[in-house]
Design a protein around this motif. Structure first.
Motif, PDB file in Angstrom:
ATOM      1  N   GLU A   1       0.819  -1.201   0.000  1.00 55.92           N
ATOM      2  CA  GLU A   1       0.000   0.000   0.000  1.00 55.92           C
ATOM      3  C   GLU A   1       0.857   1.257   0.000  1.00 55.92           C
ATOM      4  OE1 GLU A   1      -0.568  -2.544   1.965  1.00 55.92           O
ATOM      5  OE2 GLU A   1      -2.585  -3.232   1.439  1.00 55.92           O
ATOM      6  N   LEU A   2       1.906   1.199   0.800  1.00 56.48           N
ATOM      7  CA  LEU A   2       2.768   2.377   0.916  1.00 56.48           C
ATOM      8  C   LEU A   2       3.408   2.707  -0.421  1.00 56.48           C
ATOM      9  CD1 LEU A   2       3.873   4.455   2.844  1.00 56.48           C
ATOM     10  CD2 LEU A   2       5.850   2.972   3.207  1.00 56.48           C
TER      11      LEU A   2
ATOM     12  N   SER B   1       0.783   4.042  -2.823  1.00 59.73           N
ATOM     13  CA  SER B   1       0.313   5.399  -2.530  1.00 59.73           C
ATOM     14  C   SER B   1       1.415   6.423  -2.786  1.00 59.73           C
ATOM     15  CB  SER B   1      -0.234   5.502  -1.108  1.00 59.73           C
ATOM     16  OG  SER B   1       0.621   4.866  -0.212  1.00 59.73           O
TER      17      SER B   1
ATOM     18  N   ARG C   1      -9.158  -1.958  -2.407  1.00 57.25           N
ATOM     19  CA  ARG C   1      -8.067  -2.602  -1.652  1.00 57.25           C
ATOM     20  C   ARG C   1      -7.191  -3.435  -2.586  1.00 57.25           C
ATOM     21  NH1 ARG C   1     -10.702   0.439   0.547  1.00 57.25           N
ATOM     22  NH2 ARG C   1     -11.457   0.467   2.667  1.00 57.25           N
TER      23      ARG C   1
ATOM     24  N   ALA D   1      -3.404   7.279   8.447  1.00 52.90           N
ATOM     25  CA  ALA D   1      -2.944   6.043   9.085  1.00 52.90           C
ATOM     26  C   ALA D   1      -1.442   6.131   9.337  1.00 52.90           C
ATOM     27  CB  ALA D   1      -3.250   4.867   8.188  1.00 52.90           C
TER      28      ALA D   1
ATOM     29  N   TYR E   1      -3.239   6.030   1.023  1.00 50.76           N
ATOM     30  CA  TYR E   1      -2.642   5.077   1.968  1.00 50.76           C
ATOM     31  C   TYR E   1      -3.625   4.775   3.091  1.00 50.76           C
ATOM     32  CZ  TYR E   1       0.568   2.891   5.204  1.00 50.76           C
ATOM     33  OH  TYR E   1       1.163   1.997   6.034  1.00 50.76           O
ATOM     34  N   THR E   2      -4.250   5.830   3.611  1.00 46.34           N
ATOM     35  CA  THR E   2      -5.167   5.624   4.731  1.00 46.34           C
ATOM     36  C   THR E   2      -6.337   4.740   4.333  1.00 46.34           C
ATOM     37  OG1 THR E   2      -4.591   7.864   5.353  1.00 46.34           O
ATOM     38  CG2 THR E   2      -6.420   6.856   6.523  1.00 46.34           C
TER      39      THR E   2
ATOM     40  N   THR F   1      -5.319   0.994   3.706  1.00 49.41           N
ATOM     41  CA  THR F   1      -4.954   0.159   4.840  1.00 49.41           C
ATOM     42  C   THR F   1      -6.133  -0.085   5.779  1.00 49.41           C
ATOM     43  OG1 THR F   1      -4.142   2.158   5.867  1.00 49.41           O
ATOM     44  CG2 THR F   1      -2.498   0.702   4.934  1.00 49.41           C
ATOM     45  N   ARG F   2      -7.274   0.494   5.440  1.00 53.56           N
ATOM     46  CA  ARG F   2      -8.422   0.243   6.306  1.00 53.56           C
ATOM     47  C   ARG F   2      -9.131  -1.042   5.906  1.00 53.56           C
ATOM     48  NH1 ARG F   2     -11.478   5.803   7.878  1.00 53.56           N
ATOM     49  NH2 ARG F   2      -9.694   6.733   8.931  1.00 53.56           N
ATOM     50  N   GLU F   3      -9.996  -1.478   6.832  1.00 55.52           N
ATOM     51  CA  GLU F   3     -10.819  -2.641   6.512  1.00 55.52           C
ATOM     52  C   GLU F   3     -11.783  -2.267   5.399  1.00 55.52           C
ATOM     53  OE1 GLU F   3     -11.490  -5.965   7.430  1.00 55.52           O
ATOM     54  OE2 GLU F   3      -9.360  -5.676   7.909  1.00 55.52           O
TER      55      GLU F   3
END
Lengths: 111, 968
Positions: A2-3, A6, A48, B596, B716-717, B720-722
């Motif tokens: 993710e990092l 992003s 996601r 996050a 990013y926030t 990384t969340r559900e």
């Protein structure tokens, strides 16, 4: 994962926005393209990040978000890619026509 | 029935506009029969209304918001509807003879019918919002009607002023009506009418009243908004006769009466409405005396009479309301006939100036007699209908309603205004029809055609009949109308001509005698005076209006533009991005956004490396885009490829395929465009930047960094969340069982959200056509006309070698790749077919296939050159696009045949020889449409751009030929 993604989106956005402010039409068109990558990835990321998740159902099967990738952001991005192409084409032609009419490639049609 | 009544004029209007301009009579017949038809309908509805029932017609539109298309007819609406249609019919007959054959007559009748429809819609609306819509419609159509002779500057100005004033008022009224809806909780007229106490006791009552009065007073030309009406006289006379007697200006009165039961009776109402009404009544009558234009006199008299109705309504007593309704009808009859008479005089003599007109009685006795009766009615002479309602007015004026100065003053002002009315009515008759025979008239006066007089006959006859035997003629109709407005509060009133010797009669006598006396005193002055009343001549509403308009729309607008506006793109972009950033930041922070924590875990080194390349590419493209366009393009492609690989990595093969193909096409496209951009060579001196440039760049950099950081944090926030529960599960569950495909993304596109896709391909189609059209007109810059450097070098090489022809090198250039490209064509075609057929179940689909196929075509162009390809292969991208759009839409329509909603798909598998089992949902036909359109659009765009290089040398050849011709 993710990092990295992003950070990538961030850099694409920053480069795109920087180019949007430039005075030459060509810079703006490149900037818009970069920005559309960033936005597409951003929308895609809303579903996601999933590595090695099946994007396609088994014949006759029923899928769920736990086992499969999220199809909606993908469908949205697919549409966005095609529309983005159309937008680039239109902008390019407007750019060329403006260059033909005004004799300059400045965004305002004059230096 | 009500729906037909409202729609018929609009339908007729559409039909009339289709009639060719020279067939004026046909359009007159059409309008006449429509008006007659509507009149017949409303006459037929009378028994229902007379039984005190309310006729309703409802279509639910947005019932959740209380917005419904509901029509409603009660006695009062019936009275207005009949007035609108009856006078409409008469005016059509009149206009048939009035309008000259040189004017576009069908347009007149089309507008006229549309206006009638809007007016009917307004009086029959059963919903406040609908009422406001029709109200605005009357404003707009009256603008077009007033400006009908648009070659005339006065008509244009008058129309613009009418629209500005009534439109502004209309907007205020709209807000007021919405507030009423808010107070009552419903926009339905029945509900509103039954909640008077609620409205009057609401704290918002005063603003509501002011807003609605703004609408009403502007529409009914009440002081101080009266000034637009005289200027609207630039319209053709039938328009004036219709708009200013029975319809447009009465719309304000209509609404005032409509809302009278729920809003009247308070002090605010009394003062606001009463002041406006009284001053209008008096000033209008006073101004009317001093007009030299016939229609100007009638215009001011209209203003004054509307003031009279307004005063009656302001009093808040039921009897006064009865008088107001009665006078509304009476005024419509005598004023319409007077306007028509004025039109005849203008038509037959060529002037409306009362200083020129005189002694016309000898030439047009019938017109003169009719006009005399009508203006006597206007003056309130006994035995005519104007007298009756004026008597009622006087009776009400004497009554005490509120103990204040205004109420005490009312009878005096009423008598004075009535005296003025006698004076101007007398003046109208005397100066036109009596005195010495006219001299220097533009035309010789004579009686008009018989049918032109017929409407006036009818109107004047009704003035007389109503005036003599009111109770037998108008009585029942008036009673129905009054009953529907006042309900239980309907007072006992008498419509008799003779009430005995009482104070109102005495006031009438004073007015009559005083008016006649005043006229003879002022006659010498009026015969030669200039236009406009003394003392007030300088205080012209029009001038103030124009000054305000200029200040608002020119001075202020310009100063705002000077201060805040720019024609330069860059500042605009900055503002745009800044606003977007601010909006994002404010929303996020106010909603308690917490980024996050950045955790350096499970980072795949290969993925990180990939994005390192991606970021370098992005920054590099940004850096190089100014001077090294090709390099920037390559770097852009790099960033695109990284995106593409990311899609593969993150389990989105569909996206990856499409992205890759689009990437190729985009790159080719921009490469084609690069040739036409001016050369830009890095100038070493340019490196020495001034401080302001540095600052500017620093600011832009800050913007960019801020935007980038923001996007990074947010994405990013979120990532990384559900994952919350979304509608995606729905699609995942149903894709196979209902869409008949296993590739959920494709099923969404062609099935679940097929309508969106249809819209999207339509957009693509439009873009391709726009590009095509733009490039048809595109002329490349002259400095880009000559052949590119590479071709020049190659041609020079051919020239130097005697055994080579010019152009050999160009054809031989990249020979091997071009042969390969040629041979690739069937392979790519195969790939496209493959992508297409597996689309429903496996990654692929119409989009990807279409773009792949277009790459096949464009490769041929690149390999062989434009001319080579077009000699061998006819591609019709426009047809491809048309077929695609038709197939996609027809597939959607096909489901109607089977009784399903638009774009319902049917899924089945079919076994074809060799290909095996393929999914054969009807969606595949839709996808075929998508494929065909995407292919056509892409190829069209690319070819159109590629053709520019063919056109450029042609231009050169043409120039060379011209030069050669001149030499020989």
């Amino acid at each position: 994962m993710e990092l990295v993604l992003s950070a990538g989106i961030g850099v694409l956005t920053a480069s795109g926005v920087w180019l949007l402010f430039r005075p030459r039409t060509y810079q703006v068109i490149i900037g818009l393209s970069l920005l559309s990558y960033a936005v597409n990835l951003f929308i895609f990321g809303m579903g996601r990040l999933r590595v090695n998740a099946p994007p396609v159902l088994e014949p006759g099967g029923v899928g769920g978000l736990l086992t499969h990738t999220d199809p909606i952001p993908q469908a949205l991005v697919l549409t966005a890619i095609v529309i983005g192409f159309a937008m680039t084409a239109l902008f390019l032609v407007v750019l060329l026509a403006s260059r033909g009419f005004t004799g300059t490639d400045h965004v305002d049609g004059r230096e | 029935m009500l729906l037909i009544l409202v729609l018929a004029p609009f339908a007729g209007s559409l039909a009339a506009i289709c009639i060719p301009a020279h067939k004026g009579t046909a359009s007159a017949w059409l309008s006449g029969s429509i008006a007659l038809f509507c009149l017949a309908i409303s006459a037929g509805l009378y028994p229902i209304v007379a039984a005190n029932k309310v006729l309703r017609y409802d279509i639910n539109w947005l019932p959740e918001l209380g917005l419904n298309f509901s029509l409603r007819m009660d006695g009062f609406a019936w009275m207005f509807a009949s007035l609108v249609t009856a006078i409409g019919l008469l005016v059509v007959i009149y206009a048939r003879y009035y309008m000259s054959a040189n004017d576009p007559v069908p347009r007149f009748f089309a507008l006229f019918l549309a206006f009638m429809g809007a007016m009917l819609g307004m009086v029959l609306s059963g919903n406040l919002i609908l009422l406001a819509i029709f109200w605005e419609l009357t404003s707009i159509i009256s603008f077009l009607l007033i400006g009908y002779w648009h070659h005339n500057a006065n008509a244009r100005d008058g129309a613009r002023m009418a629209l500005t004033v009534t439109g502004t008022g209309g907007l205020c009224m709209f807000v007021g009506l919405m507030l009423i809806g808010h107070i009552v909780g419903s926009y339905d007229l029945d509900v509103v009418l039954s909640s008077g106490n609620l409205i009057r006791n609401d704290p918002l009552y005063t603003p509501v009243l002011i807003l609605i009065l703004l609408g009403v007073l502007t529409k009914s030309a009440q002081f101080p908004f009266h000034f637009w009406l005289p200027h609207a006289m630039a319209a053709p006379t039938p328009v004036s006769a219709y708009l200013h007697s029975a319809t447009l200006v009465k719309a304000g009165v209509f609404l005032l009466i409509r809302l009278w039961p729920v809003m009247a009776g308070t002090d605010q109402w009394f003062w606001l409405v009463g002041l406006a009404g009284l001053s209008t009544l008096l000033l209008g009558a006073y101004f009317a005396i001093f007009q030299q234009d016939l229609k100007g006199l009638l215009a001011y008299s209209t203003i004054s009479h509307l003031g009279l109705i307004t005063v009656l309504l302001s009093l808040g007593s039921p009897l006064a309301a009865v008088a107001a309704i009665f006078h509304t009808m009476n005024h419509a009859t005598f004023k319409a006939s007077l306007f028509m008479a004025a039109g005849i005089i203008d038509h037959e003599t060529g002037t409306r100036d009362m200083r020129k007109l005189s002694g016309l009685f000898k030439y047009m006795p019938i017109t003169a007699t009719l006009a005399m009766v009508a203006s006597a009615s206007m003056a309130g002479v006994p035995l005519l209908n104007g007298f009756l309602s004026k008597e009622m007015f006087f009776a009400e004026a004497i009554e005490t309603h509120k103990y204040n100065a205004l109420d005490t003053l009312t009878p005096y002002i009423a008598t004075l205004a009535s005296m003025f009315a006698v004076t101007y009515s007398l003046r109208f008759i005397y100066s036109v029809f009596f005195g010495p025979p006219p001299q220097d008239l533009p035309k010789t006066a004579h009686e008009p055609p018989h049918w032109m007089l017929a409407p006036i006959y009818f109107l004047v006859f009704s003035c007389l009949v109503v005036g003599v035997i009111p109770a037998l003629t108008i009585g029942p109709f008036l009673h129905t109308a009054v009953q529907s407005v006042l309900g239980d509060a309907t007072p006992v009133y008498s419509l008799a001509v003779w009430h005995g010797w009482n104070l109102p009669l005495f006031m009438s006598l004073i007015a009559l005698v005083g008016g006649i006396g005043l006229f003879f005193i002022m006659r010498p002055y009026l015969a030669t005076s200039i236009e406009g009343p003394p003392f007030f001549r300088r205080l012209e509403g029009q001038r103030i209006f124009e000054r305000v308009l200029v200040t608002l729309s020119w001075k202020w607008a310009r100063s705002i533009e000077m201060r805040a506006g720019t024609r330069r793109l860059q500042p605009q972009m900055r503002v745009l991005v800044a606003v977007a950033l601010l909006a994002g930041a404010v929303t996020l922070l106010s909603q308690g956004f917490k980024p996050a924590n950045i955790v350096l875990r499970n980072i795949d080194p290969a993925f990180a490396l990939l994005w390192l390349v991606g970021m370098v590419c992005a920054v590099g493209a940004a850096y190089q885009a100014k001077f090294h366009r090709l390099a920037a393009l390559v770097l852009l492609g790099g960033a695109g490829l990284v995106t593409c690989v990311t899609f593969v990595w993150l389990s989105a093969p569909d996206l990856a395929a499409t992205q890759l193909l689009v990437e190729i096409v985009t790159t080719v496209l921009i490469l084609l465009g690069l040739r036409w951009l001016p050369k830009r060579i890095e100038d070493p001196d340019d490196q020495l930047m001034t401080i302001s440039t540095r600052l500017r760049r620093l600011r832009d950099l800050a913007f960019a960094v801020f935007a980038g950081l923001g996007m990074m944090l947010i994405s990013y926030t979120v990532m990384t969340r559900e994952m919350p529960e979304t509608i995606s599960s729905y699609f995942l569950e149903r894709a196979y069982s209902e869409g008949g495909g296993t590739n959920v993304v494709n099923v969404i596109l062609v099935d679940f959200r097929g309508f969106d896709t249809l819209g999207e391909i339509a957009v693509l189609c439009i873009v391709a056509l726009t590009v095509f059209a733009l490039l048809l007109r595109f002329r490349p810059a002259t400095e880009s006309l000559e052949a590119p450097e590479q071709q020049r070098v190659q041609n020079a090489f051919d020239d130097d070698h005697p055994d080579r022809k010019k152009g050999d090198s160009v054809t031989e250039y990249l020979l091997v790749p071009s042969v390969i490209m040629r041979w690739m064509f069937p392979v790519i075609g195969m790939l496209a077919a493959f992508l297409f057929f597996r689309g429903h179940d496996l990654p692929g689909g119409g989009f990807a296939a279409g773009i792949a196929m277009s790459i096949g075509f464009i490769l041929q162009y690149m390999a062989g050159g434009t001319r080579w390809v077009e000699e061998r292969l006819r591609i019709h991208p426009l047809r491809w696009m048309a077929i695609g759009l038709i197939v996609a839409t027809a597939t959607g329509l096909g489901s109607w045949v089977f009784g399903y909603p638009f774009l319902t798909s049917h899924a089945q598998y079919a076994s074809l020889p060799i290909l095996g089992k393929i999914p054969l949902a009807s969606a595949i036909l839709f996808d075929l449409g998508v494929f065909s359109l995407v292919l056509g659009a892409t190829v069209l765009i690319l070819i159109a751009l590629a053709h520019q290089s063919v056109r450029a040398p042609r231009a050169q050849i043409r120039a060379a030929r011209l030069a050669a011709k001149e030499n020989t």
